[in-house]
Motif scaffolding. Structure first.
Motif, PDB file in Angstrom:
ATOM      1  N   LEU A 141       0.835  -1.211   0.000  1.00  0.00           N
ATOM      2  CA  LEU A 141       0.000   0.000   0.000  1.00  0.00           C
ATOM      3  C   LEU A 141       0.869   1.260   0.000  1.00  0.00           C
ATOM      4  O   LEU A 141       0.552   2.242  -0.677  1.00  0.00           O
ATOM      5  CB  LEU A 141      -0.895   0.007   1.246  1.00  0.00           C
ATOM      6  N   ARG A 142       1.962   1.182   0.790  1.00  0.00           N
ATOM      7  CA  ARG A 142       2.837   2.353   0.885  1.00  0.00           C
ATOM      8  C   ARG A 142       3.412   2.692  -0.496  1.00  0.00           C
ATOM      9  O   ARG A 142       3.450   3.846  -0.894  1.00  0.00           O
ATOM     10  CB  ARG A 142       3.962   2.066   1.891  1.00  0.00           C
ATOM     11  N   GLN A 143       3.835   1.654  -1.223  1.00  0.00           N
ATOM     12  CA  GLN A 143       4.393   1.921  -2.550  1.00  0.00           C
ATOM     13  C   GLN A 143       3.323   2.435  -3.519  1.00  0.00           C
ATOM     14  O   GLN A 143       3.562   3.347  -4.296  1.00  0.00           O
ATOM     15  CB  GLN A 143       5.056   0.667  -3.137  1.00  0.00           C
ATOM     16  N   GLN A 144       2.140   1.825  -3.413  1.00  0.00           N
ATOM     17  CA  GLN A 144       1.055   2.273  -4.299  1.00  0.00           C
ATOM     18  C   GLN A 144       0.727   3.746  -4.050  1.00  0.00           C
ATOM     19  O   GLN A 144       0.550   4.519  -4.989  1.00  0.00           O
ATOM     20  CB  GLN A 144      -0.201   1.420  -4.077  1.00  0.00           C
ATOM     21  N   GLU A 145       0.671   4.123  -2.758  1.00  0.00           N
ATOM     22  CA  GLU A 145       0.338   5.520  -2.422  1.00  0.00           C
ATOM     23  C   GLU A 145       1.426   6.484  -2.874  1.00  0.00           C
ATOM     24  O   GLU A 145       1.134   7.579  -3.350  1.00  0.00           O
ATOM     25  CB  GLU A 145       0.091   5.637  -0.905  1.00  0.00           C
TER      26      GLU A 145
END
Ligand SMILES: [Zn+2]
Length: 256
Positions: A203-207
């Motif tokens: 999620l962190r990378q996607q955000e």
């Protein structure tokens, strides 16, 4: 988009069959242009072997159709016999009675039968150069006998319906089959930037990607959380996106 090659049989020094000054090559060209106009109006690409009164051998016609890259070939002719008013009716010739060409041949014959022609059936003629040397499925339509008063009357009085009917028969089969092929071949390319066991990390990378303006998505697959950018219909667009992502420090590969 399907591309249809239309051949007006004969031409120039070769008039085809002749009856009381009426020349087959002229009927063929008139019908070819009318069928082509209808196919174009339906959004199909059309290639004509000839749009004027010029001579070509059947071999040249087949080669021209091959070079055009057409998906289907229809060659338009009129039939003739030894004596005037000996026979009537339409027939459609094919190299063999298989697949798309056989389907179109049957459809053309029944369409023309509905307009009033006698239906003389589909005939297998593997020896005809235009059918033998063309690489795409091909049919040759004998649109009634040019030495039959009855068939000529139908040809002239019902000309628009004949052109409609031949165009519809081709569209119904060829366009339908092309849609099926396209559905099977519909592939999207995505650029993958990470695969994580931990959903939070993914999620962190996607955000981060989203904040940088990339169309990033989280995909769950086999216990992994994949971060992907895309999708793209064209591979070249995915490649361009991959280059941009790499420049920004992402490790990438392209997936479908
Ligand atoms: Zn002919």
């Amino acid at each position: 988009m399907a591309k249809i090659a239309i051949d007006a049989g004969h031409g120039g020094a070769d008039p085809g069959a002749v009856y009381q000054g009426r020349q087959e090559k002229d009927d063929n060209l008139k019908l070819a242009l009318a069928v082509g106009e209808r196919l174009q109006n339906a959004g199909t690409d059309v290639f004509y072997t000839r749009t004027e009164d010029i001579y070509q051998t059947p071999y040249q016609k087949a080669m021209a159709a091959n070079e055009s890259g057409a998906d289907f070939l229809v060659s338009l002719h009129r039939n003739s016999s030894e004596y005037p008013n000996q026979y009537t009716g339409v027939e459609t010739l094919v190299y063999d009675n298989k697949g798309e060409k056989a389907e179109v041949a049957e459809a053309i014959n029944s369409g023309l039968e509905n307009i009033g022609f006698r239906n003389n059936g589909v005939k297998i003629r593997p020896g005809l150069v235009i059918l033998r040397r063309s690489r795409m499925p091909a049919v040759l339509v004998e649109t009634g006998f040019i030495n039959s008063e009855e068939d000529n009357r139908l040809f002239d009085e019902e000309f628009d319906r004949i052109a409609d009917s031949i165009a519809d028969s081709i569209l119904q089969t060829v366009a339908k089959n092309e849609d099926a092929v396209q559905e099977r071949e519909e592939v999207y390319y995505r650029v993958q930037t990470g695969a994580f066991r931990n959903r939070e990390n993914a999620l962190r990378q996607q955000e981060k990607l989203s904040a940088e303006g990339y169309p990033a998505f989280l995909v769950e697959n086999n216990g992994y959380y994949l971060v992907q950018v895309g999708a793209f219909r064209k591979l070249e667009n995915a490649v361009r996106m991959e280059a941009a992502l790499r420049e920004n420090g992402y490790q990438t590969y392209i997936t479908t």
